[in-house]
Design a protein around this motif. Structure first.
Motif, PDB file in Angstrom:
ATOM      1  N   GLY A 103       0.753  -1.136  -0.078  1.00 43.62           N
ATOM      2  CA  GLY A 103      -0.106   0.207   0.127  1.00 43.62           C
ATOM      3  C   GLY A 103       0.981   1.230  -0.137  1.00 43.62           C
ATOM      4  N   ILE A 104       1.851   1.432   1.049  1.00 46.39           N
ATOM      5  CA  ILE A 104       2.798   2.543   0.751  1.00 46.39           C
ATOM      6  C   ILE A 104       3.558   2.474  -0.253  1.00 46.39           C
ATOM      7  CG2 ILE A 104       4.480   3.547   2.210  1.00 46.39           C
ATOM      8  CD1 ILE A 104       1.803   3.625   3.456  1.00 46.39           C
ATOM      9  N   LEU A 105       4.196   1.487  -0.962  1.00 42.92           N
ATOM     10  CA  LEU A 105       4.749   1.423  -2.008  1.00 42.92           C
ATOM     11  C   LEU A 105       3.777   1.851  -3.198  1.00 42.92           C
ATOM     12  CD1 LEU A 105       6.653  -2.125  -1.635  1.00 42.92           C
ATOM     13  CD2 LEU A 105       7.661   0.176  -1.623  1.00 42.92           C
ATOM     14  N   SER A 106       2.840   1.674  -3.249  1.00 45.14           N
ATOM     15  CA  SER A 106       1.702   2.203  -4.330  1.00 45.14           C
ATOM     16  C   SER A 106       1.860   3.809  -4.294  1.00 45.14           C
ATOM     17  CB  SER A 106       0.765   1.619  -4.211  1.00 45.14           C
ATOM     18  OG  SER A 106       0.428   0.297  -4.371  1.00 45.14           O
ATOM     19  N   GLU A 107       1.763   4.403  -2.898  1.00 44.38           N
ATOM     20  CA  GLU A 107       1.734   5.936  -2.935  1.00 44.38           C
ATOM     21  C   GLU A 107       2.886   6.342  -3.323  1.00 44.38           C
ATOM     22  OE1 GLU A 107      -0.862   7.626  -2.047  1.00 44.38           O
ATOM     23  OE2 GLU A 107      -2.250   5.884  -1.142  1.00 44.38           O
ATOM     24  N   LEU A 108       4.267   5.796  -2.823  1.00 44.13           N
ATOM     25  CA  LEU A 108       5.630   6.238  -3.018  1.00 44.13           C
ATOM     26  C   LEU A 108       5.837   6.439  -4.739  1.00 44.13           C
ATOM     27  CD1 LEU A 108       7.788   4.694  -0.300  1.00 44.13           C
ATOM     28  CD2 LEU A 108       7.131   7.002  -0.740  1.00 44.13           C
ATOM     29  N   CYS A 109       5.226   5.202  -5.482  1.00 44.63           N
ATOM     30  CA  CYS A 109       5.550   5.333  -6.773  1.00 44.63           C
ATOM     31  C   CYS A 109       4.659   5.991  -7.535  1.00 44.63           C
ATOM     32  CB  CYS A 109       5.136   3.696  -7.312  1.00 44.63           C
ATOM     33  SG  CYS A 109       6.310   2.508  -6.933  1.00 44.63           S
ATOM     34  N   GLY A 110       3.355   6.168  -6.933  1.00 40.48           N
ATOM     35  CA  GLY A 110       2.225   7.280  -7.723  1.00 40.48           C
ATOM     36  C   GLY A 110       2.897   8.713  -7.704  1.00 40.48           C
ATOM     37  N   THR A 111       3.602   8.888  -6.476  1.00 44.69           N
ATOM     38  CA  THR A 111       4.081  10.205  -6.301  1.00 44.69           C
ATOM     39  C   THR A 111       5.256  10.630  -7.281  1.00 44.69           C
ATOM     40  OG1 THR A 111       3.745  10.260  -3.948  1.00 44.69           O
ATOM     41  CG2 THR A 111       4.812  11.886  -4.657  1.00 44.69           C
TER      42      THR A 111
END
Length: 538
Positions: A336-344
């Motif tokens: 979940g956090i990796l998705s946020e980081l990649c999206g940013t």
């Protein structure tokens, strides 16, 4: 015997008629007999009522429905309530329905329904249920009184109630704003800055709930206090998380708030929160979300925004790419956090040098490994593909992605998540960028099954314009500089799929024609303007 107009019997009969009319209007049926076990209200003819006479004496009869005598005894009180007080759920004289007669007797007063009150279930002795408007009014009134008297414990309790009510839906938040909730919360917020960390957290939570979908509420004073609060409490993870959430809500679809907060220095606070609280998932998630919002151009009230400038400032002045890539190393077990980081990351890779910087910082190897290790997590796969698509805008990075095995991972992801249109669209888009002006990359993609996967995606999602458009662009780029691939792709049925996409989706018109032209198919081109005076061709 004729009753006096002011006699208790007369008013009791009027009260009963009003109650029956009220209940009938609400679709309720008034039973002839009602009993609440373990409660405080009873019918007069119930055994329990006779054991608890009003005021310690005999119970007083009231005219009942159907000519029966009915009354209600209030246990341990000097108040005798009529039967419909039970039906409507009222148990306290403070409801405004009753008034005392001389000598301690109680009789119905002028019957009126308190604002916001609604009848509760039959036999329910709880307090009256209030409509959202009534609850909001009472909560705001209580909160304003406690803030004015500086009773921090009461303020804390009322803020909790306020948050619970506003979280229900947007209508409650809108009503609270119309009733002047923001100035009250702002005053409580300033009261908490004296040193009460608990109250400060609740004030920020209330502000974030209130501004959700209402960014115009934040004024200049609130903006300055928000930045000051984040600066002074940078070491507190909970306060930082709640404050960043306020920033996000205030900036979403509000360009002026974005620009004002950037000028006030919020960007280093956001990147600093990720660096300082790199192991706190909630802080990293909120900070990533807020950084992405800073790069939005979603306010229709302004002709253009500063999204591009904000992205440049995040990268150049606040080392945003390095902060995000370093943060991924702490959450390799948290998709979940990796998705946020990649999206940013994908929102910040807007310049040629930024794309190269992602590779230089080790971001490419992380992305390729994530695509292979978390291929079952659809959301993370989509965000990684979006990031690869973004950094592939650099021609040198295209080659680096191919050499790192990115094409095989992209094709595998599209094949595995063929039923997900978002993954298919992002996969085709990433391959499309890798093949652009790169014949060698096109050969690797075709040999790796990229063309086959793209055509399968077109078959699986004929109604998704994004999938159809990106697949057409990919096919066009594959054959534009490598005509040898045209026949194998046509043998897979590409022409029929492209023609179908062109007829079904208006957005695919140009890219479909380009793909058919480069495949060597027959395409009718219309010359819209010939240089002659007159109208354009229809």
């Amino acid at each position: 015997m004729q009753m006096n107009q002011r006699s208790p019997q007369r008013r009791a009969a009027q009260a009963q008629a009003a109650a029956e009319s009220w209940c009938a209007g609400a679709g309720r049926r008034c039973p002839a007999l009602l009993r609440k076990r373990g409660g405080r209200f009873f019918w007069a003819d119930a055994p329990e009522a006779k054991r608890f006479p009003a005021g310690g004496g005999e119970h007083r009869d009231r005219p009942g429905k159907g000519g029966k005598d009915a009354s209600v005894a209030h246990e341990g009180a000097s108040l005798s309530l009529p039967w419909f007080a039970v039906v409507l759920g009222y148990r306290e004289p403070s409801a405004g329905l009753w008034e005392a007669e001389p000598g301690g007797a109680t009789a119905p007063a002028r019957v009126r329904r308190p604002e916001g009150a609604r009848g509760s279930a039959l036999g329910d002795s709880r307090a009256p249920h209030l409509s959202p408007r009534g609850r909001e009014d009472r909560t705001l009134s209580d909160l304003q009184e406690s803030v004015a008297s500086s009773h921090t414990q009461e303020v804390s309790a009322h803020l909790t109630r306020f948050c619970d009510q506003c979280k229900q839906d947007k209508a409650c938040r809108f009503l609270a704003a119309q009733k002047g909730a923001y100035p009250i919360i702002f005053t409580a917020w300033k009261l908490a800055t004296a040193g009460d960390q608990g109250l400060l957290l609740q004030s920020l939570n209330a502000l974030s709930v209130l501004t959700d979908g209402q960014p115009d509420l934040l004024d200049t004073q609130g903006l300055q206090l928000l930045v000051a609060t984040l600066t002074q409490n940078a070491d507190e993870a909970d306060l930082t998380c709640s404050g960043i959430r306020c920033v996000r809500h205030a900036c979403l679809k509000h360009e002026q708030n974005r620009q004002d907060l950037v000028k006030a220095g919020v960007l280093p606070l956001l990147t600093g929160a990720i660096a300082h609280h790199g192991h706190h998932a909630d802080v990293v998630r909120e900070a990533c979300w807020a950084l992405r919002v800073m790069t939005f151009d979603d306010d229709i009230r302004v002709p253009f925004g500063h999204a591009h400038n904000h992205a440049k400032m995040i990268v150049q002045e606040n080392k945003g790419l390095k902060v995000l890539i370093e943060a991924t190393k702490a959450f390799l077990d948290n998709p979940g956090i990796l998705s946020e980081l990649c999206g940013t990351l994908s929102r910040l890779a807007i310049r040629n040098e930024f794309c190269q910087e992602v590779v230089d910082l080790g971001g490419l190897s992380i992305l390729v490994s994530l695509l292979a290790d978390f291929n079952d997590h659809q959301e993370l796969v989509k965000q990684v593909l979006s990031t690869l698509r973004a950094i592939a805008g650099n021609d040198d990075v295209k080659d680096a992605i191919v050499h790192a095995g990115g094409t095989e991972s992209i094709v595998a992801a599209m094949t595995q998540h063929l039923t997900c249109p978002q993954v298919c669209e992002q996969s085709c888009a990433a391959l499309c960028f890798l093949a652009l002006r790169k014949p060698d990359n096109s050969r690797i993609i075709v040999e790796g099954g990229g063309a086959v996967a793209a055509l399968q995606a077109m078959k699986a999602h004929p109604q998704k314009a994004g999938v159809q458009k990106q697949a057409c662009m990919l096919i066009r780029n594959l054959v534009a500089h490598s005509q040898a691939f045209s026949k194998p792709i046509l043998d897979l049925g590409a022409e029929a799929l492209i023609v179908q996409a062109r007829s079904a989706h208006r957005d695919c018109e140009d890219v479909a024609k380009a793909a058919l032209r480069d495949l060597g198919c027959h395409v009718e081109f219309q010359e819209l303007w010939t240089g002659q005076r007159g109208n354009l061709a229809p």
